[in-house]
Design a protein around this motif. Sequence first.
Motif, PDB file in Angstrom:
ATOM      1  N   UNK A  31      13.212  31.521  51.311  1.00  0.00           N
ATOM      2  CA  UNK A  31      11.843  31.193  50.937  1.00  0.00           C
ATOM      3  C   UNK A  31      11.120  32.423  50.414  1.00  0.00           C
ATOM      4  N   UNK A  32      11.342  33.572  51.042  1.00  0.00           N
ATOM      5  CA  UNK A  32      10.619  34.798  50.711  1.00  0.00           C
ATOM      6  C   UNK A  32      11.260  35.534  49.544  1.00  0.00           C
ATOM      7  N   UNK A  33      10.446  36.330  48.857  1.00  0.00           N
ATOM      8  CA  UNK A  33      10.943  37.147  47.761  1.00  0.00           C
ATOM      9  C   UNK A  33      11.720  38.340  48.316  1.00  0.00           C
ATOM     10  N   UNK A  34      12.671  38.812  47.524  1.00  0.00           N
ATOM     11  CA  UNK A  34      13.475  39.969  47.904  1.00  0.00           C
ATOM     12  C   UNK A  34      13.060  41.160  47.059  1.00  0.00           C
ATOM     13  N   UNK A  35      13.180  42.369  47.543  1.00  0.00           N
ATOM     14  CA  UNK A  35      13.711  42.799  48.821  1.00  0.00           C
ATOM     15  C   UNK A  35      12.724  42.525  49.957  1.00  0.00           C
ATOM     16  N   UNK A  36      13.289  42.245  51.099  1.00  0.00           N
ATOM     17  CA  UNK A  36      12.518  41.986  52.309  1.00  0.00           C
ATOM     18  C   UNK A  36      12.536  43.253  53.149  1.00  0.00           C
ATOM     19  N   UNK A  37      11.366  43.780  53.489  1.00  0.00           N
ATOM     20  CA  UNK A  37      11.260  45.048  54.203  1.00  0.00           C
ATOM     21  C   UNK A  37      10.694  44.795  55.593  1.00  0.00           C
ATOM     22  N   UNK A  38      11.388  45.347  56.611  1.00  0.00           N
ATOM     23  CA  UNK A  38      10.899  45.318  57.990  1.00  0.00           C
ATOM     24  C   UNK A  38      10.665  46.771  58.387  1.00  0.00           C
ATOM     25  N   UNK A  39       9.424  47.116  58.645  1.00  0.00           N
ATOM     26  CA  UNK A  39       9.063  48.491  58.974  1.00  0.00           C
ATOM     27  C   UNK A  39       9.592  48.894  60.346  1.00  0.00           C
ATOM     28  N   UNK A  40       9.704  50.199  60.602  1.00  0.00           N
ATOM     29  CA  UNK A  40      10.196  50.665  61.906  1.00  0.00           C
ATOM     30  C   UNK A  40       9.336  50.172  63.066  1.00  0.00           C
ATOM     31  N   UNK A  41      10.005  49.788  64.151  1.00  0.00           N
ATOM     32  CA  UNK A  41       9.370  49.309  65.385  1.00  0.00           C
ATOM     33  C   UNK A  41       8.540  48.044  65.155  1.00  0.00           C
ATOM     34  N   UNK A  42       8.875  47.269  64.139  1.00  0.00           N
ATOM     35  CA  UNK A  42       8.171  46.019  63.829  1.00  0.00           C
ATOM     36  C   UNK A  42       9.159  44.869  63.784  1.00  0.00           C
ATOM     37  N   UNK A  43       8.607  43.654  63.722  1.00  0.00           N
ATOM     38  CA  UNK A  43       9.417  42.444  63.607  1.00  0.00           C
ATOM     39  C   UNK A  43       9.160  41.782  62.258  1.00  0.00           C
ATOM     40  N   UNK A  44      10.206  41.185  61.737  1.00  0.00           N
ATOM     41  CA  UNK A  44      10.099  40.450  60.483  1.00  0.00           C
ATOM     42  C   UNK A  44      10.872  39.146  60.590  1.00  0.00           C
ATOM     43  N   UNK A  45      10.781  38.323  59.564  1.00  0.00           N
ATOM     44  CA  UNK A  45      11.453  37.024  59.578  1.00  0.00           C
ATOM     45  C   UNK A  45      12.181  36.803  58.266  1.00  0.00           C
ATOM     46  N   UNK A  46      13.351  36.189  58.391  1.00  0.00           N
ATOM     47  CA  UNK A  46      14.090  35.678  57.238  1.00  0.00           C
ATOM     48  C   UNK A  46      13.909  34.173  57.279  1.00  0.00           C
ATOM     49  N   UNK A  47      13.180  33.635  56.309  1.00  0.00           N
ATOM     50  CA  UNK A  47      12.876  32.211  56.257  1.00  0.00           C
ATOM     51  C   UNK A  47      13.753  31.538  55.208  1.00  0.00           C
ATOM     52  N   UNK A  48      14.388  30.440  55.627  1.00  0.00           N
ATOM     53  CA  UNK A  48      15.271  29.678  54.747  1.00  0.00           C
ATOM     54  C   UNK A  48      14.831  28.221  54.721  1.00  0.00           C
ATOM     55  N   UNK A  49      15.165  27.553  53.643  1.00  0.00           N
ATOM     56  CA  UNK A  49      14.835  26.139  53.467  1.00  0.00           C
ATOM     57  C   UNK A  49      16.130  25.386  53.213  1.00  0.00           C
ATOM     58  N   UNK A  50      16.436  24.428  54.107  1.00  0.00           N
ATOM     59  CA  UNK A  50      17.684  23.663  54.007  1.00  0.00           C
ATOM     60  C   UNK A  50      17.361  22.243  53.562  1.00  0.00           C
ATOM     61  N   UNK A  51      17.807  21.881  52.357  1.00  0.00           N
ATOM     62  CA  UNK A  51      17.633  20.541  51.800  1.00  0.00           C
ATOM     63  C   UNK A  51      18.810  19.685  52.266  1.00  0.00           C
TER      64      UNK A  51
END
Length: 195
Positions: free
Chosen positions: A80-100
């Motif tokens: 779902x999200x644009x790339x590149x996906x950046x997760x900063x140090x000591x932080x949380x991020x998400x990889x969001x996917x859409x399954x049809x």
Amino acid sequence: MTHLLSKYFTIAAMAVTGLMLCGCKKKLLPAVVEIVDPVRHYYPVIQGEVLGVSYEIENVSKEPLVIQEIQTTCGCLVPVDDLPLVVLPKKRGRVNLRYETIKNTGSVEHYVWLYGNFTDSTYRELFFDTNVVPPADYTRDYEQLYLEKITDTESASLKNFVDGYTTDRGYYTDENDPRAKKRKEIQRSADALAL
């Protein structure tokens, strides 16, 4: 005089900015990450629904995590999200996917590969499975499939002009239907009580 000073300040600001940008050549070092539940089993979904899949990634290192590419086992599973996906140090991020789910039926398994600057390798593997259930107890015949397809295309306007809209065709009743007979009996008893 002020016009000349503003030119000098503008030139100086541009030079400082250029030096700052040129001096920022830092090598991207590996990042230590933890992926929450990389292997998942989803409850059954009805065919045609969209399943949102989201993996939480925690960057526990001092370096930023840069996910440059996401590959999946099926074209029906897209990020779902644009790339590149950046997760900063000591932080949380998400990889969001859409399954049809429209292209699958039954038990399905999908793998997702994240490519980035991980510590132990260049990629991480994610997995999920689910059961895609058909929307009815029967397999649709060709007429139902055609009707579904024709309502999604532009030629539906001509068909609807000739045959009419399926929602505007009205209805019919069957006097011999047991439900209709019962309805008449209930109406007669209600009319008798009203008198």
